[in-house]
Scaffold this motif. Sequence first.
Motif, PDB file in Angstrom:
ATOM      1  N   MET A 233      60.160  -3.120  44.231  1.00 51.24           N
ATOM      2  CA  MET A 233      61.296  -2.676  45.034  1.00 51.24           C
ATOM      3  C   MET A 233      62.608  -2.738  44.262  1.00 51.24           C
ATOM      4  O   MET A 233      62.821  -3.640  43.441  1.00 51.24           O
ATOM      5  CB  MET A 233      61.384  -3.515  46.303  1.00 51.24           C
ATOM      6  N   VAL A 234      63.469  -1.774  44.580  1.00 50.55           N
ATOM      7  CA  VAL A 234      64.762  -1.620  43.913  1.00 50.55           C
ATOM      8  C   VAL A 234      65.868  -1.692  44.969  1.00 50.55           C
ATOM      9  O   VAL A 234      65.749  -1.080  46.033  1.00 50.55           O
ATOM     10  CB  VAL A 234      64.825  -0.265  43.168  1.00 50.55           C
ATOM     11  N   GLU A 235      66.925  -2.412  44.658  1.00 54.01           N
ATOM     12  CA  GLU A 235      68.056  -2.534  45.586  1.00 54.01           C
ATOM     13  C   GLU A 235      69.127  -1.498  45.239  1.00 54.01           C
ATOM     14  O   GLU A 235      69.471  -1.310  44.068  1.00 54.01           O
ATOM     15  CB  GLU A 235      68.652  -3.933  45.529  1.00 54.01           C
ATOM     16  N   PHE A 236      69.655  -0.828  46.267  1.00 52.37           N
ATOM     17  CA  PHE A 236      70.700   0.183  46.116  1.00 52.37           C
ATOM     18  C   PHE A 236      71.944  -0.233  46.906  1.00 52.37           C
ATOM     19  O   PHE A 236      71.877  -1.050  47.839  1.00 52.37           O
ATOM     20  CB  PHE A 236      70.225   1.541  46.664  1.00 52.37           C
ATOM     21  N   ASP A 237      73.066   0.375  46.536  1.00 49.30           N
ATOM     22  CA  ASP A 237      74.310   0.305  47.326  1.00 49.30           C
ATOM     23  C   ASP A 237      74.829  -1.120  47.515  1.00 49.30           C
ATOM     24  O   ASP A 237      75.468  -1.415  48.529  1.00 49.30           O
ATOM     25  CB  ASP A 237      74.117   0.935  48.711  1.00 49.30           C
ATOM     26  N   ARG A 238      74.583  -2.000  46.568  1.00 51.88           N
ATOM     27  CA  ARG A 238      75.044  -3.379  46.738  1.00 51.88           C
ATOM     28  C   ARG A 238      76.473  -3.507  46.227  1.00 51.88           C
ATOM     29  O   ARG A 238      76.735  -3.345  45.037  1.00 51.88           O
ATOM     30  CB  ARG A 238      74.142  -4.348  45.991  1.00 51.88           C
ATOM     31  N   PRO A 239      77.429  -3.821  47.129  1.00 54.68           N
ATOM     32  CA  PRO A 239      78.816  -4.005  46.674  1.00 54.68           C
ATOM     33  C   PRO A 239      78.972  -5.310  45.910  1.00 54.68           C
ATOM     34  O   PRO A 239      78.203  -6.261  46.100  1.00 54.68           O
ATOM     35  CB  PRO A 239      79.617  -4.023  47.984  1.00 54.68           C
ATOM     36  N   ALA A 240      79.972  -5.366  45.062  1.00 54.67           N
ATOM     37  CA  ALA A 240      80.174  -6.545  44.206  1.00 54.67           C
ATOM     38  C   ALA A 240      80.471  -7.791  45.009  1.00 54.67           C
ATOM     39  O   ALA A 240      80.150  -8.907  44.583  1.00 54.67           O
ATOM     40  CB  ALA A 240      81.304  -6.266  43.204  1.00 54.67           C
ATOM     41  N   ASP A 241      81.092  -7.618  46.194  1.00 57.07           N
ATOM     42  CA  ASP A 241      81.491  -8.785  46.976  1.00 57.07           C
ATOM     43  C   ASP A 241      80.493  -9.170  48.050  1.00 57.07           C
ATOM     44  O   ASP A 241      80.788  -9.994  48.915  1.00 57.07           O
ATOM     45  CB  ASP A 241      82.857  -8.543  47.626  1.00 57.07           C
TER      46      ASP A 241
ATOM     47  N   ALA B 267      71.157  -5.650  50.350  1.00 55.62           N
ATOM     48  CA  ALA B 267      71.564  -4.277  50.645  1.00 55.62           C
ATOM     49  C   ALA B 267      70.318  -3.401  50.808  1.00 55.62           C
ATOM     50  O   ALA B 267      69.201  -3.898  50.926  1.00 55.62           O
ATOM     51  CB  ALA B 267      72.470  -3.749  49.537  1.00 55.62           C
ATOM     52  N   ARG B 268      70.502  -2.088  50.814  1.00 55.80           N
ATOM     53  CA  ARG B 268      69.371  -1.171  50.991  1.00 55.80           C
ATOM     54  C   ARG B 268      68.352  -1.359  49.871  1.00 55.80           C
ATOM     55  O   ARG B 268      68.703  -1.368  48.692  1.00 55.80           O
ATOM     56  CB  ARG B 268      69.884   0.270  51.006  1.00 55.80           C
ATOM     57  N   VAL B 269      67.101  -1.481  50.246  1.00 57.26           N
ATOM     58  CA  VAL B 269      66.016  -1.685  49.287  1.00 57.26           C
ATOM     59  C   VAL B 269      64.976  -0.586  49.472  1.00 57.26           C
ATOM     60  O   VAL B 269      64.552  -0.299  50.592  1.00 57.26           O
ATOM     61  CB  VAL B 269      65.363  -3.069  49.473  1.00 57.26           C
TER      62      VAL B 269
ATOM     63  N   GLU C  27      79.448   1.615  59.156  1.00 53.55           N
ATOM     64  CA  GLU C  27      79.562   1.469  57.705  1.00 53.55           C
ATOM     65  C   GLU C  27      78.407   2.158  56.977  1.00 53.55           C
ATOM     66  O   GLU C  27      78.495   2.445  55.789  1.00 53.55           O
ATOM     67  CB  GLU C  27      79.570  -0.024  57.372  1.00 53.55           C
ATOM     68  N   GLN C  28      77.302   2.410  57.718  1.00 54.41           N
ATOM     69  CA  GLN C  28      76.080   2.966  57.136  1.00 54.41           C
ATOM     70  C   GLN C  28      75.606   2.087  55.972  1.00 54.41           C
ATOM     71  O   GLN C  28      75.297   2.568  54.875  1.00 54.41           O
ATOM     72  CB  GLN C  28      76.286   4.411  56.677  1.00 54.41           C
ATOM     73  N   ALA C  29      75.536   0.783  56.247  1.00 53.33           N
ATOM     74  CA  ALA C  29      75.155  -0.169  55.197  1.00 53.33           C
ATOM     75  C   ALA C  29      74.378  -1.333  55.806  1.00 53.33           C
ATOM     76  O   ALA C  29      74.545  -1.673  56.980  1.00 53.33           O
ATOM     77  CB  ALA C  29      76.394  -0.688  54.476  1.00 53.33           C
ATOM     78  N   TYR C  30      73.539  -1.939  54.962  1.00 51.60           N
ATOM     79  CA  TYR C  30      72.740  -3.101  55.369  1.00 51.60           C
ATOM     80  C   TYR C  30      73.400  -4.393  54.916  1.00 51.60           C
ATOM     81  O   TYR C  30      74.020  -4.460  53.846  1.00 51.60           O
ATOM     82  CB  TYR C  30      71.344  -3.023  54.758  1.00 51.60           C
TER      83      TYR C  30
END
Length: 786
Positions: free
Chosen positions: A144-152, A159-161, A222-225
């Motif tokens: 699995m790969v993680e996407f869209d992970r913000p720095a903070d 985040a999205r996986v 936010e369309q984010a996990y």
Amino acid sequence: MPLNPRTLTQHTLLVRKPSLNLKSPAVIAGGVLLLLGGGVFADYWSAVPEDIERRFVGRSTCVDCHQKEAEAFRGSDHDLAMDHATDASVLGDFDNATFEHDGLINRMYRDGERFMIYTEGEDGEMQDFEVKYVFGFSPLQQYMVEFDRPADMPPTEVARVQVLRITWDTLKQKWFYLRPPDVAEKLEPDDPLHWTGVAQRWQTMCADCHSTNLKRNFDPDEQAYHTTFSEIDVSCEACHGPGSLHLELANSKSLFWDRRHGYGLAKLKGEDAEPQLQSCAPCHSRRGVLSEGFQGGDEFCDFYNLELLRDDTYFADGQIKDEVYVYGSFVQSKMYHKGIRCTDCHDPHSLKLKSPGNETCTSCHQHAAGKYDVPSHHHHVPGTAGAMCVNCHMPHRTYMDVDKRRDHSLRVPRPDLSVELGTPNACSSCHVKDQLASIDQQKKSGLLEYADWIEAAEQGDEQIAQAIQKTDQWCDDACEKWYGENRKQPKHFSEAIVAFRRGQPGAVEELLRVATRPEELTPVLARASALGELAASGVASVASKARKLVDDPDEHPIVRAAAINLLAGAPPDQVKRTLMRHLEDESRLVRTEAARLLVASGAYQTMSSSERVWVDKALVEVKDALMVASDRAGAHMGWAMLCEGRGRSQEAIDAYTTAIRTEPNMTGPRTNLASLLERVVQQTTPEQRPAILQRIGQLRNQELPLIARDAELAPENPGIQYRYGLALYLAGKMDQALEQLELAVELAPQVPDFRQARDLLLQRINQDQKSNRSAPPPAAGKSGGD
């Protein structure tokens, strides 16, 4: 001589009563015992409040006292359900290995401590991705790969996986590409089935059952996990419930556990098998979610809606077809109805079978010597595959290319039903290969197991279908020869289901009889499925039977919920009279189904304001259930439709818009939103109308290629063909629309809506043709159009 009473009285009064010696050992001992008894009773009687909050504390708090269980758990499927990608957890070859599929050359390699893959990304370009997590360990491991992970983002959040389709076969020690079923061509990056698409997203498809105390935490705005879990794998508290109270009670000075809460954990070991079965069921069933927060010991139907025996997931007799994860099969079995539970066969911590081979079965089936595990029963050579109990009573089917899973309905093979109905049977699953000599050479390589034969026959291969029929007849004849008059061939619910699907006379009445039989004759899931078949076909003549089932408090919630849907075609006032009182039903499944149908049937529009308030209150629970999957467009679309049904147009518009934003490539929300805007446009100001009409046109134009795509991908799905036909009609493409509606009717002739739409469109086309023939020709030099 007799005593004088007066003298007696005086004498009695003068007698000195003996005094209590408070210092005597007996008195002291009695006092001590009384105090101890009172203290012990007070210790027992004191109890933790009923509504105490229980917290997840992690398995590290369990190990000291439960070392034997912890050791058995270590290395189990639950322990290795998910993990961070490390040298210890990764089993695949990342030593600069290459793997090709669909013309793409992928590379798995190391970058220092990181595990990397070079493959196609969501933009269609080949890119490097870090493998962050691993899934499972046998017979396959996924990455699995993680996407869209913000720095903070906090380290406790995920985040999205996305789950890669390039997979490691841990038995054959090689890479393979895990294709979706029935998809032979390359997946394009914008396809939801692509590894970067929503259908391969960890949060939407896998996460709940591979980690403990998982919270999806998707933000639609936010369309984010912001996903969290208390432990990355399936740990102690996933089954036993949060351990804080148990820990508190274990460390207390009390002589007792708690009189209200017992050990402070889920009670899974009592005489009743249901608490344990229903604790395993959420992750071992195919189901919808009614509410988050299920813990071991809770009622399954208050949190989940078990999928019925649909024709795309089960065969008509309840045998497994698609991945259904055991529970739906097991509740059909005789074992289930005899009180057998998971841990009668499986160790609850290692998950391994308690005994090898046939001993798993004969440890309970200890009948007269020579009754079962002998050739006189199974008619095969001892020690061979045909003599194994599971191969006859729990045949397997392979999923995910390499994962063989057994059917837990534990049934007696019925080749007689195969001959009559075309259902599979365990005898033919082995003996069909005897027909290989009659099959064309180019087909043989694709017939790896029985399921391949069945799928080929379902897709219209007459040669393979005839081979199966010949095998079924041979097996049926063999059983007749072996068992003769002692052969058991009881009536089976599948006979009514198949007759109904074939449109045979009297099938509706027979299916109703199946649905109303007692559970000891027909499993609850089969009874509910019979009702589901009737409801899906729009049979309107069974409303009175439905009311009786819904109102029966002793009936199973699954049956009552299925019966509610039979009222969909009933008059709104009848629906209201039947279902209003069930808005406060004990079962959440029944409550939510009642609330949905009160809106969908139009009954809501006939209600008084006070009645509407009651329904609105019940719908809060329905919305909560939908928003568990707020990362899917279907959740927002479902809520939008319920808002429409209550006249809440703006709330519906907002929900449809969120659905489109959540899954831009999904069909449905645009069509529904366009239809809603067409209804409300007349209520707007003249200045607003042009923009709304323009938006309606845009929505229709955007939807048509999407639904055309779906119709092409699912040519055998009548519902999709029907919706495509309607979309073509709305686009003004009448001839193409008629062609699609004709296809829908051909695929599902029993659905009245399909026939009605086809007939109305045909009538419209005929009227237009008559009008065109009677109209005068256009004037010279003028256009024939508007």
